[in-house]
Design an enzyme around this catalytic site. Structure first.
Site, PDB file in Angstrom:
ATOM      1  N   ASP A 107      42.276  32.232  39.165  1.00  0.00           N
ATOM      2  CA  ASP A 107      42.592  31.827  39.813  1.00  0.00           C
ATOM      3  C   ASP A 107      41.758  31.047  40.701  1.00  0.00           C
ATOM      4  OD1 ASP A 107      44.908  31.879  38.862  1.00  0.00           O
ATOM      5  OD2 ASP A 107      46.326  33.104  39.910  1.00  0.00           O
TER       6      ASP A 107
ATOM      7  N   ASP B 256      36.613  34.592  36.575  1.00  0.00           N
ATOM      8  CA  ASP B 256      37.994  35.221  36.946  1.00  0.00           C
ATOM      9  C   ASP B 256      38.639  33.529  36.916  1.00  0.00           C
ATOM     10  OD1 ASP B 256      39.751  35.793  39.021  1.00  0.00           O
ATOM     11  OD2 ASP B 256      38.694  34.101  40.602  1.00  0.00           O
TER      12      ASP B 256
ATOM     13  N   ASP C  18      35.441  33.693  42.566  1.00  0.00           N
ATOM     14  CA  ASP C  18      35.458  32.866  44.613  1.00  0.00           C
ATOM     15  C   ASP C  18      35.842  33.626  45.045  1.00  0.00           C
ATOM     16  OD1 ASP C  18      38.272  32.723  43.418  1.00  0.00           O
ATOM     17  OD2 ASP C  18      38.590  31.733  44.881  1.00  0.00           O
TER      18      ASP C  18
END
Length: 274
Positions: free
Chosen positions: A11, A9, A216
C-alpha cells in the site's frame, strides 16, 4: 554480479495509495520475472488478502505478511530450508510472533485507559469506510493471524505510554500508513527480510545476495535501514519517513507504483541487469 533480491511494501508503494492500482509497475514486474530476480512482498496485509492479489500480480515468489509476523514460501521454490516449518497446504510458513488472540486479550485490558478501535471491534463496513476497499477485500483484511491493527484515537503522548505498557507483555506497536499495529516484539519487516535473505544466501553459495527494499511508511523504516539499497517511495498523503544512519537512501520523485518503477529500473541499471 551479486544476486539482487527485492523486498517491497504494498500500500502506497507497489500499490497506489488511493486506488490500489499497480498498473504503472506491470512492465517492471515482468522484467524482474524475466531476469529471475525475486520480488518478495513485505506487507501489513494478511495471508487471505495476498492470495487474490498475488494472482493479479502473477506473483510466484515468497511473501511476508502482517508486518513481518509470518513468512510464506510457495512449495516448489528453489529455496532449501533446513529448519522445520509449518505445512500450510501450498506453502511453508515461518511464524515470527504470537497468535492474534493473545494480542486481543492483552489490549482488551487496556480499553479503559486509552482510546482506540481495533479491527476486532469493527465490522467489514467500518473497514470499507476507513480504507476504500471492497467488502470482499475488507473481510480478507480482517482475517488477521498474528497482528491486531487499530485506529489510534488518543494523544501521541498516550501512544508512547501504551507502547511502554505493551512491552511488559513482549509486544510492540508500529505505525503504518493508515493503522497502528500491535504485534509480537520480535516481529518486524526487517527481521523477516533478514531471515529470508539468509535462506537465499544458502541456496546461492557461489554468489552473494544484495537486498533492495522499497516502502513509504513508518513501519517500513526497519526494513529500509537493513537493506543494502533503501528506497523511500514518495507519498501523496504524508512526509517521507526518516531512515536512521542512511544518508544513501533514495527518495523517489514520483508517487506509489510510478516511484516504485522509477527506483527498480534505476537499481537494475546500477547493478548491471539492463
Amino acid at each position: 554480479m551479486s544476486r539482487l533480491v527485492i523486498y517491497s511494501d504494498l500500500d502506497g508503494t507497489l500499490l497506489d495509495h488511493h486506488t490500489y492500482s499497480f498498473e504503472a509497475a506491470k512492465d517492471t514486474l515482468e522484467s524482474l520475472k524475466a531476469l529471475k530476480i525475486p520480488c518478495v512482498l513485505n506487507t501489513s496485509k494478511t495471508f487471505a488478502e495476498l492470495l487474490n492479489l498475488r494472482t493479479e500480480l502473477k506473483h510466484n515468489d515468497p511473501f511476508i505478511v502482517e508486518n513481518g509476523a509470518a513468512i510464506y514460501i510457495p512449495k516448489g521454490t528453489d529455496l532449501s530450508i533446513e529448519e522445520e516449518l509449518e505445512d500450510c497446504g501450498s506453502y511453508w510458513r515461518k511464524a515470527m510472533g504470537p497468535p492474534r488472540k493473545a494480542l486481543i486479550d492483552i489490549t482488551s485490558s487496556k480499553k479503559q485507559e486509552y482510546e482506540f478501535a481495533r479491527f476486532s471491534d469493527m465490522t467489514s463496513s467500518d473497514i470499507v469506510n476507513l480504507t476504500g476497499l471492497s467488502v470482499e477485500k475488507a473481510i480478507q483484511a480482517m482475517q488477521r493471524e498474528f497482528t491486531e491493527p487499530m485506529v489510534w484515537n488518543d494523544s501521541e503522548t498516550n501512544l508512547e505510554t501504551f507502547k511502554n505498557d505493551l512491552e511488559k507483555f513482549d509486544l510492540q506497536v508500529q505505525r503504518g500508513g493508515r493503522f497502528t499495529h500491535v504485534m509480537g516484539r520480535h516481529c518486524d519487516k526487517a527481521k523477516a527480510m533478514n531471515w529470508l535473505t539468509e535462506q537465499y544466501n544458502q541456496c546461492t553459495a557461489t554468489e552473494s545476495t544484495k537486498t533492495m527494499a522499497l516502502g513509504d511508511g513508518e513501519n517500513d523504516v526497519g526494513m529500509l535501514a537493513a537493506a543494502e539499497i533503501a528506497v523511500v517511495i514518495r507519498s501523496p498523503v504524508h512526509a517521507p519517513p526518516e531512515i536512521p544512519n542512511r544518508a544513501d537512501a533514495w527518495l523517489t520523485k514520483q508517487y506509489g507504483p510510478n516511484g516504485w518503477t522509477e527506483a527498480v529500473n534505476k537499481a537494475l541499471m546500477q547493478e548491471g541487469y539492463l
